[in-house]
Design a protein around this motif. Structure first.
Motif, PDB file in Angstrom:
ATOM      1  N   UNK A  33      31.382  16.623  -7.838  1.00 21.50           N
ATOM      2  CA  UNK A  33      31.676  17.888  -6.815  1.00 21.50           C
ATOM      3  C   UNK A  33      32.540  17.062  -5.777  1.00 21.50           C
ATOM      4  N   UNK A  35      34.134  14.270  -5.591  1.00 23.80           N
ATOM      5  CA  UNK A  35      35.380  13.805  -5.874  1.00 23.80           C
ATOM      6  C   UNK A  35      36.330  14.764  -6.231  1.00 23.80           C
ATOM      7  N   UNK A  36      35.990  16.083  -6.987  1.00 24.96           N
ATOM      8  CA  UNK A  36      36.916  16.926  -7.496  1.00 24.96           C
ATOM      9  C   UNK A  36      37.286  17.749  -6.316  1.00 24.96           C
ATOM     10  N   UNK A  37      36.409  17.990  -5.212  1.00 22.18           N
ATOM     11  CA  UNK A  37      36.362  19.078  -4.311  1.00 22.18           C
ATOM     12  C   UNK A  37      37.030  18.515  -2.861  1.00 22.18           C
ATOM     13  N   UNK A  38      36.642  17.248  -2.788  1.00 20.70           N
ATOM     14  CA  UNK A  38      36.860  16.583  -1.476  1.00 20.70           C
ATOM     15  C   UNK A  38      37.738  15.337  -1.492  1.00 20.70           C
ATOM     16  N   UNK A  40      39.444  14.371  -4.334  1.00 20.89           N
ATOM     17  CA  UNK A  40      40.661  14.814  -4.736  1.00 20.89           C
ATOM     18  C   UNK A  40      41.432  13.550  -5.257  1.00 20.89           C
ATOM     19  N   UNK A  41      42.934  13.669  -4.988  1.00 26.45           N
ATOM     20  CA  UNK A  41      43.780  12.579  -5.257  1.00 26.45           C
ATOM     21  C   UNK A  41      43.871  11.514  -4.014  1.00 26.45           C
ATOM     22  N   UNK A  42      43.302  11.942  -3.034  1.00 29.03           N
ATOM     23  CA  UNK A  42      43.334  10.830  -1.691  1.00 29.03           C
ATOM     24  C   UNK A  42      42.550   9.882  -1.687  1.00 29.03           C
TER      25      UNK A  42
ATOM     26  N   UNK B   1      42.165  15.257 -11.683  1.00 29.83           N
ATOM     27  CA  UNK B   1      41.144  15.529 -10.633  1.00 29.83           C
ATOM     28  C   UNK B   1      41.370  16.756  -9.819  1.00 29.83           C
ATOM     29  N   UNK B   2      41.715  17.818 -10.745  1.00 31.95           N
ATOM     30  CA  UNK B   2      41.755  19.081 -10.201  1.00 31.95           C
ATOM     31  C   UNK B   2      43.173  19.625  -9.855  1.00 31.95           C
ATOM     32  N   UNK B   3      43.594  20.531 -10.705  1.00 28.23           N
ATOM     33  CA  UNK B   3      44.911  21.026 -10.027  1.00 28.23           C
ATOM     34  C   UNK B   3      44.873  21.930  -9.089  1.00 28.23           C
ATOM     35  N   UNK B   4      43.703  22.706  -9.156  1.00 30.85           N
ATOM     36  CA  UNK B   4      43.536  23.801  -8.510  1.00 30.85           C
ATOM     37  C   UNK B   4      43.157  23.354  -7.022  1.00 30.85           C
ATOM     38  N   UNK B   5      43.625  24.089  -5.887  1.00 34.05           N
ATOM     39  CA  UNK B   5      43.342  23.720  -4.657  1.00 34.05           C
ATOM     40  C   UNK B   5      41.711  23.817  -4.476  1.00 34.05           C
ATOM     41  N   UNK B   6      41.460  23.021  -3.272  1.00 35.19           N
ATOM     42  CA  UNK B   6      39.873  23.306  -2.776  1.00 35.19           C
ATOM     43  C   UNK B   6      39.911  24.400  -1.670  1.00 35.19           C
ATOM     44  N   UNK B  42      46.019  15.357   3.029  1.00 36.09           N
ATOM     45  CA  UNK B  42      46.061  15.800   1.940  1.00 36.09           C
ATOM     46  C   UNK B  42      46.357  17.325   1.933  1.00 36.09           C
ATOM     47  N   UNK B  45      46.440  20.248  -0.941  1.00 33.72           N
ATOM     48  CA  UNK B  45      45.071  20.330  -1.836  1.00 33.72           C
ATOM     49  C   UNK B  45      44.156  21.262  -1.229  1.00 33.72           C
ATOM     50  N   UNK B  46      44.517  21.833  -0.101  1.00 36.09           N
ATOM     51  CA  UNK B  46      43.416  22.633   0.425  1.00 36.09           C
ATOM     52  C   UNK B  46      43.717  23.998   0.931  1.00 36.09           C
ATOM     53  N   UNK B 126      35.018  27.039  -2.522  1.00 31.57           N
ATOM     54  CA  UNK B 126      34.337  25.831  -2.883  1.00 31.57           C
ATOM     55  C   UNK B 126      33.129  25.479  -2.004  1.00 31.57           C
TER      56      UNK B 126
END
Lengths: 175, 175
Positions: A33, A35-38, A40-42, B1-6, B42, B45-46, B126
């Motif tokens: 969670x 990694x995926x939500x916080x 991310x790619x950063x 690592x998730x395309x959807x935004x958080x 980022x 992404x949010x 999220x």
């Protein structure tokens, strides 16, 4: 918007389901969670700190086929616990390496909730992530809740990630 | 690592310290923490969702120089509350615009803790960010704690950001 990296402490523990040491369902869920939500790619903006607290007395009792007859048996047991802990942390360190996030991992002995709060005080992470089985109030009475204690006492923001309902094992107290 | 935004929901409220409607110290702190520690650079992404819950009865009593003599007086009062709420949300929407984060903001009436949990259920963010005054147990008895209720009842992870000790006003119940 902050040049310093965001330091995230993640408290992880072993699964109670038998087999080779592997992370509990809720620890793995809390990590993924984060990694995926916080993160991310950063990936370069975050450092992860994995703390695994081993409970000295309880661990030995899992091994019902062992006989302890000499001080050396206990030394061996401690050594085995240590190896199990290292394997557990290896899982998370490997995942971070794959993803490209800088991390640190370490093992401590004691009462998990107390040690986690103590380590928060010492290392001052920006926030703490704790997995939770998401049990109902009745089940909680018997297993205690590390996450609730940390939420109340840790000197940093705490985010509790509940296990997904579809990941609940047959016995929901297992994890 | 998730395309959807958080999707991050941030519950915000007005300051109890008199003056032009402005965010409470803890709301502003929770927002700035989210930007500095989680969103960072980022920004794409949010998405941020600002929910402001107004308590219908309490608000009117602030205005001790008002006399309510007709139904219209109450309509005016409601209109004033609405305008105050809009001004509050404008602060956060402007900040997001400066930073470059997509956001939405809206006002609801009711008991903040109940409405926040209801909106979490409806929008499925999220996670939820809630500011907290970080009061001691004695002070808490008198003011209730939205953050504790949300931590227990909201159907998503909740992160509580306590007010910094050096930002505590003269009366710590103020915010």
């Amino acid at each position: 918007m902050g040049d310093e990296v965001t330091r995230v402490m993640v408290a992880v523990n072993e699964s109670s389901i038998k087999g080779y040491p592997h992370p509990s369902i809720s620890s793995r869920g809390a990590f993924e969670w984060t990694i995926n939500k916080i993160v991310r790619s950063n990936v370069s903006a975050f450092n992860l700190f994995f703390l695994h607290v081993q409970v000295p007395d309880e661990d030995g009792f899992d091994e019902t086929d062992s006989i302890y007859a000499s001080p050396e048996d206990f030394r061996n047991m401690k050594q085995r616990d240590r190896i199990r802990g290292i394997h557990l942390l290896e899982y998370f360190v490997n995942r971070c390496h794959e993803i490209g996030v800088v991390c640190q991992a370490w093992i401590m002995m004691g009462d998990p909730k107390e040690v986690i709060c103590h380590e928060v005080k010492r290392l001052r992470p920006d926030f703490l992530v704790v997995g939770s089985r998401g049990l109902g109030p009745f089940q909680k009475v018997f297993v205690g809740t590390v996450s609730e204690f940390c939420w109340k006492h840790a000197e940093c923001p705490v985010i509790t990630i509940k296990r997904k309902p579809d990941e609940t094992p047959q016995d929901p107290v297992d994890d």
